[in-house]
Design an enzyme around this catalytic site. Structure first.
Site, PDB file in Angstrom:
ATOM      1  N   PHE A 129      39.527  22.717  29.847  1.00 54.52           N
ATOM      2  CA  PHE A 129      40.766  22.295  30.223  1.00 54.52           C
ATOM      3  C   PHE A 129      40.628  21.454  31.390  1.00 54.52           C
ATOM      4  O   PHE A 129      39.855  21.658  32.306  1.00 54.52           O
ATOM      5  CB  PHE A 129      41.630  23.542  30.835  1.00 54.52           C
ATOM      6  CG  PHE A 129      43.279  23.127  31.261  1.00 54.52           C
ATOM      7  CD1 PHE A 129      44.264  23.369  29.997  1.00 54.52           C
ATOM      8  CD2 PHE A 129      43.543  22.996  32.296  1.00 54.52           C
ATOM      9  CE1 PHE A 129      45.402  23.233  30.397  1.00 54.52           C
ATOM     10  CE2 PHE A 129      44.902  22.805  32.590  1.00 54.52           C
ATOM     11  CZ  PHE A 129      45.703  22.841  31.720  1.00 54.52           C
ATOM     12  N   ASP A 201      37.222  31.112  33.397  1.00 57.25           N
ATOM     13  CA  ASP A 201      38.474  30.746  33.489  1.00 57.25           C
ATOM     14  C   ASP A 201      39.268  31.670  32.314  1.00 57.25           C
ATOM     15  O   ASP A 201      39.024  31.199  31.261  1.00 57.25           O
ATOM     16  CB  ASP A 201      38.687  29.405  33.110  1.00 57.25           C
ATOM     17  CG  ASP A 201      40.302  28.842  33.465  1.00 57.25           C
ATOM     18  OD1 ASP A 201      41.309  29.757  33.274  1.00 57.25           O
ATOM     19  OD2 ASP A 201      40.546  27.647  34.021  1.00 57.25           O
ATOM     20  N   TYR A 226      51.462  33.200  33.885  1.00 55.91           N
ATOM     21  CA  TYR A 226      52.498  32.736  33.192  1.00 55.91           C
ATOM     22  C   TYR A 226      52.131  32.490  31.891  1.00 55.91           C
ATOM     23  O   TYR A 226      53.213  31.877  31.047  1.00 55.91           O
ATOM     24  CB  TYR A 226      53.031  31.395  33.797  1.00 55.91           C
ATOM     25  CG  TYR A 226      52.052  30.329  34.286  1.00 55.91           C
ATOM     26  CD1 TYR A 226      51.882  29.421  32.828  1.00 55.91           C
ATOM     27  CD2 TYR A 226      51.552  30.004  35.161  1.00 55.91           C
ATOM     28  CE1 TYR A 226      50.766  28.127  33.122  1.00 55.91           C
ATOM     29  CE2 TYR A 226      50.543  28.927  35.574  1.00 55.91           C
ATOM     30  CZ  TYR A 226      50.258  28.054  34.190  1.00 55.91           C
ATOM     31  OH  TYR A 226      49.350  27.013  34.516  1.00 55.91           O
ATOM     32  N   LYS A 227      50.944  32.479  31.082  1.00 57.08           N
ATOM     33  CA  LYS A 227      50.844  32.229  29.739  1.00 57.08           C
ATOM     34  C   LYS A 227      50.893  33.777  29.005  1.00 57.08           C
ATOM     35  O   LYS A 227      52.160  34.324  28.864  1.00 57.08           O
ATOM     36  CB  LYS A 227      49.533  31.931  29.681  1.00 57.08           C
ATOM     37  CG  LYS A 227      49.283  30.304  30.099  1.00 57.08           C
ATOM     38  CD  LYS A 227      48.046  29.739  29.983  1.00 57.08           C
ATOM     39  CE  LYS A 227      48.097  28.250  30.657  1.00 57.08           C
ATOM     40  NZ  LYS A 227      46.872  27.667  30.655  1.00 57.08           N
ATOM     41  N   ARG A 375      49.144  23.345  18.206  1.00 59.01           N
ATOM     42  CA  ARG A 375      49.100  24.629  18.794  1.00 59.01           C
ATOM     43  C   ARG A 375      50.025  25.665  18.218  1.00 59.01           C
ATOM     44  O   ARG A 375      51.116  25.261  18.720  1.00 59.01           O
ATOM     45  CB  ARG A 375      48.801  24.729  20.345  1.00 59.01           C
ATOM     46  CG  ARG A 375      47.543  24.147  20.733  1.00 59.01           C
ATOM     47  CD  ARG A 375      47.061  24.556  22.365  1.00 59.01           C
ATOM     48  NE  ARG A 375      48.138  24.320  22.852  1.00 59.01           N
ATOM     49  CZ  ARG A 375      48.255  24.791  24.239  1.00 59.01           C
ATOM     50  NH1 ARG A 375      47.138  25.175  24.950  1.00 59.01           N
ATOM     51  NH2 ARG A 375      49.129  24.429  24.909  1.00 59.01           N
TER      52      ARG A 375
HETATM   53  C1  LIG Z   1      46.685  26.660  31.598  1.00 60.98           C
HETATM   54  C2  LIG Z   1      45.319  26.512  32.208  1.00 60.98           C
HETATM   55  C3  LIG Z   1      45.000  26.218  33.509  1.00 60.98           C
HETATM   56  C4  LIG Z   1      46.133  25.871  34.661  1.00 60.98           C
HETATM   57  O1  LIG Z   1      45.969  25.749  35.764  1.00 60.98           O
HETATM   58  P1  LIG Z   1      47.150  25.553  36.864  1.00 60.98           P
HETATM   59  O2  LIG Z   1      46.665  25.436  38.234  1.00 60.98           O
HETATM   60  O3  LIG Z   1      47.704  27.067  36.861  1.00 60.98           O
HETATM   61  O4  LIG Z   1      47.970  24.695  36.658  1.00 60.98           O
HETATM   62  C5  LIG Z   1      43.770  26.139  34.093  1.00 60.98           C
HETATM   63  N1  LIG Z   1      42.904  26.299  33.214  1.00 60.98           N
HETATM   64  C6  LIG Z   1      43.184  26.481  31.918  1.00 60.98           C
HETATM   65  C7  LIG Z   1      41.606  26.842  31.229  1.00 60.98           C
HETATM   66  C8  LIG Z   1      44.150  26.729  31.447  1.00 60.98           C
HETATM   67  O5  LIG Z   1      44.479  26.867  30.304  1.00 60.98           O
END
Ligand SMILES: *Cc1c(COP(=O)(O)O)cnc(C)c1O
Length: 416
Positions: A129, A201, A226-227, A375
């Site tokens: 990401f 992560d 939030y996911k 997705r």
């Molecule tokens: C969604 C996601 C994030 C989001 O980071 P935020 O700081 O909460 O915006 C980070 N890493 C991964 C792998 C994600 O899927």
């Protein structure tokens, strides 16, 4: 399951089906984006009203003590830890995933400076990401000590990349785009064998797949609420540190919430002894409070059952797409193999963006990620087998009729 009836019959046997009623789902929507923004737990509206009306409105400043606001990051961290193979006092819910990556990375690099000086490589994955990669780049710029980022990909496998120059490995347990899942225990063991530390992560793993941070002997972990955890848009993230690092652990965002005695109002920073050391400043209490509503539903479910259903939904989705949508240029991006798959399925289509917009217009809400990737999140707490059937039928209709080929489906908004 090759009829809708068979899918509906499987829903009747599903031990997780009753949990669907704990969420407020809009009618006429097949929601396949719980991997990006979870749905609304029914308890959240009442909780929000209580936090705003009573705790804030009536309790005012007293609520920091009387409503437990001050303890909330650690109390929720303990609950969340049960889904992650963490023990009490090892997790706090706070800040964003990006910020927590910064803290964990700084901490890990500092530990390595003592233990294995001279290592200058931070290892990640080209497909990770982007924020993970951006935070690494920012850290390298900030430190100006010759650190470099190395990225694994098809040409540079982990085995080769993970040499004696690597200080820290930062990987996503489940890849946000492909849905590929790493073997956390094996990768961590390899990192340790080569003298590196492992930061995980868990943004697409927490609440989606079984995670055992202590069992895998991971060093640090971060992730979103939030996911799959249904905490609400922008709800605070979390961070975990292995107990063996708690004492050495330093983090540069040394705000007063991480102080041993914040209300001494002392001139000098003195880090809190335990996990509170990860906190920085005052937390968004309304949003943080709502995280508990999603967590409570997740904790009612047996994680092994969640995993079993998630894989079954994924197998069903892949199988139906391959049979019902055969002949269309769809390529499966997600590994078929269970051990390497998270809880969403991604498909490539040359007009992926437009196809997704056409699906959304018909109430099948997934999302689109560059390049050409559709997705589809599979969330066992509120998505069922007949839902998969219906979603694939709508996909088939969109593809067969070329309904996606319209100017309005080519328009890109700020968020895809
Ligand atoms: C969604 C996601 C994030 C989001 O980071 P935020 O700081 O909460 O915006 C980070 N890493 C991964 C792998 C994600 O899927």
């Amino acid at each position: 399951m090759n009829t809708r009836q068979a899918c509906a019959a499987a829903d009747l046997q599903d031990p997780l089906a009753p949990l669907k009623h704990r969420f407020d789902l809009p009618p006429g929507v097949l929601y396949m984006d719980g991997n990006s923004l979870g749905v609304l737990p029914k308890a959240a509206a009442a909780r929000a009203a209580a936090v705003i009306g009573q705790e804030w409105g009536q309790g005012l400043i007293r609520s920091w003590n009387t409503a437990g606001w001050f303890e909330l990051p650690a109390r929720l961290g303990d609950k969340l830890g049960r889904l992650l193979g963490a023990r009490e006092g090892e997790v706090v819910v706070t800040d964003t995933t990006s910020l927590n990556i910064f803290k964990a990375l700084a901490a890990a690099l500092r530990i390595q400076e003592q233990r294995a000086p001279g290592r200058r490589v931070i290892l990640s994955e080209r497909d990770n990401f982007p924020t993970d990669l951006y935070m690494i780049q920012g850290m390298i710029d900030l430190l100006r000590q010759g650190y470099e980022m190395r990225l694994i990909d098809d040409e540079l496998p982990l085995e080769t990349a993970l040499d004696e120059s690597v200080a820290v490995v930062l990987l996503s347990h489940v890849n946000y785009r492909s849905g590929h899942m790493h073997d956390m225990a094996a990768v961590t063991a390899l990192a340790h064998a080569r003298g590196a530390l492992a930061i995980w992560d868990l943004a697409h793993a927490a609440g989606a797949v079984p995670v055992d941070l202590n069992g895998a002997e991971a060093d640090f972990a971060v992730g979103c609420t939030y996911k799959y955890l249904n905490g609400g848009p922008g709800s605070p993230a979390f961070i975990w540190v292995a107990p063996r690092h708690t004492r050495d652990f330093w983090q540069p965002l040394s705000g007063w919430w991480g102080h041993q005695r914040p209300f001494d109002m002392a001139v000098s920073y003195e880090p809190a002894g335990g996990i509170r050391r990860y906190l920085c400043g005052t937390q968004p209490i309304v949003s943080l409070s709502l995280v508990e509503c999603g967590l409570d539903v997740a904790l009612e479910a047996d994680m092994a059952e969640v995993r079993r259903k998630s894989l079954a939904l994924g197998d069903l989705f892949i199988g139906l797409v391959e049979t019902r949508c055969a002949g269309h240029p769809l390529t499966l991006v997600t590994p078929r193999e269970h051990a390497r798959r998270g809880s969403h399925v991604s498909l490539r289509h040359p007009h992926g963006f437009e196809v997704m917009q056409a699906l959304i217009a018909r109430g099948v809400i997934g999302d689109y990620r560059e390049p050409e990737v559709l997705r589809f999140g599979l969330t066992p707490l509120y998505f069922g087998y007949a839902d998969v059937w219906d979603a694939v039928e709508i996909l088939k209709e969109v593809l067969d009729s070329r309904a996606w080929d319209r100017p309005e489906f080519r328009e890109r908004a700020a968020v895809t």
